[in-house]
Design a protein around this motif. Sequence first.
Motif, short mmCIF file in Angstrom:
data_model
loop_
_atom_site.label_atom_id
_atom_site.label_comp_id
_atom_site.label_asym_id
_atom_site.label_seq_id
_atom_site.Cartn_x
_atom_site.Cartn_y
_atom_site.Cartn_z
N LEU A 69 0.80 -1.34 -0.08
CA LEU A 69 0.08 -0.11 0.06
C LEU A 69 1.03 1.26 0.08
O LEU A 69 1.96 1.36 0.67
N THR A 70 0.29 2.25 -0.66
CA THR A 70 1.09 3.58 -0.83
C THR A 70 0.03 4.66 -0.22
O THR A 70 -1.38 4.42 -0.15
N PRO A 71 0.44 5.88 -0.04
CA PRO A 71 -0.39 6.90 0.62
C PRO A 71 -1.46 7.11 -0.56
O PRO A 71 -2.63 7.76 -0.21
N GLN A 72 -1.14 7.04 -1.94
CA GLN A 72 -1.99 7.15 -2.86
C GLN A 72 -3.38 6.52 -2.91
O GLN A 72 -4.46 6.38 -3.46
N ASP A 73 -3.22 5.24 -2.11
CA ASP A 73 -4.52 4.32 -1.93
C ASP A 73 -5.34 4.71 -0.73
O ASP A 73 -6.15 4.26 -0.78
N THR A 74 -5.00 5.73 -0.20
CA THR A 74 -5.89 6.30 0.78
C THR A 74 -7.25 6.74 0.45
O THR A 74 -7.37 7.64 -0.79
N ALA A 75 -8.34 6.29 0.81
CA ALA A 75 -9.56 6.60 0.33
C ALA A 75 -10.65 5.51 1.11
O ALA A 75 -10.24 4.97 1.96
N VAL A 76 -11.88 6.06 0.81
CA VAL A 76 -13.02 5.30 1.21
C VAL A 76 -13.38 4.21 0.41
O VAL A 76 -13.52 4.60 -0.93
N TYR A 77 -13.23 2.82 0.83
CA TYR A 77 -13.70 1.77 -0.31
C TYR A 77 -15.04 1.09 -0.18
O TYR A 77 -15.53 1.16 1.09
N TYR A 78 -15.70 1.10 -1.08
CA TYR A 78 -16.91 0.61 -1.33
C TYR A 78 -17.25 -0.53 -1.91
O TYR A 78 -16.48 -0.77 -3.17
N CYS A 79 -17.86 -1.39 -1.48
CA CYS A 79 -18.40 -2.57 -2.15
C CYS A 79 -19.77 -2.32 -2.90
O CYS A 79 -20.72 -1.59 -2.49
#
Length: 125
Positions: free
Chosen positions: A85-95
Amino acid sequence: QEQLVESGGGLVQAGGSLRLSCAASGRIFSRAAMAWFRQAAGKEREFVAAIGWSGRWGSADSVKDRFTISRDNRPTRAYLQMNRLTPQDTAVYYCAATPAYNGDYYTNDYAYTNWGQGTQVIVSS
């Protein structure tokens, strides 16, 4: 009475891993495509990965070789294994899920009829 519930988000340092889970309830999901999308602050929601009930799956170029989607049936669950993981993966993840009897999956958010509430992933440097 269909429902999707995500879990597994949290805070992780760069280079680490997380595994997200999405539990589906309701018979509409018996032959459904399932997907993960994410939305970072101030940005549009973007496709991450999706999988059909057939097992056919695909992922966005931005996460290829790092993220893997998989699923179980009876009951239906979707998973997202996130590595390196990288800081660019920071997000709200939705199914998300939608009926797809042909076993296909879809990469556009407008194709999906049901959504979970989201789970936050924060990656620190």
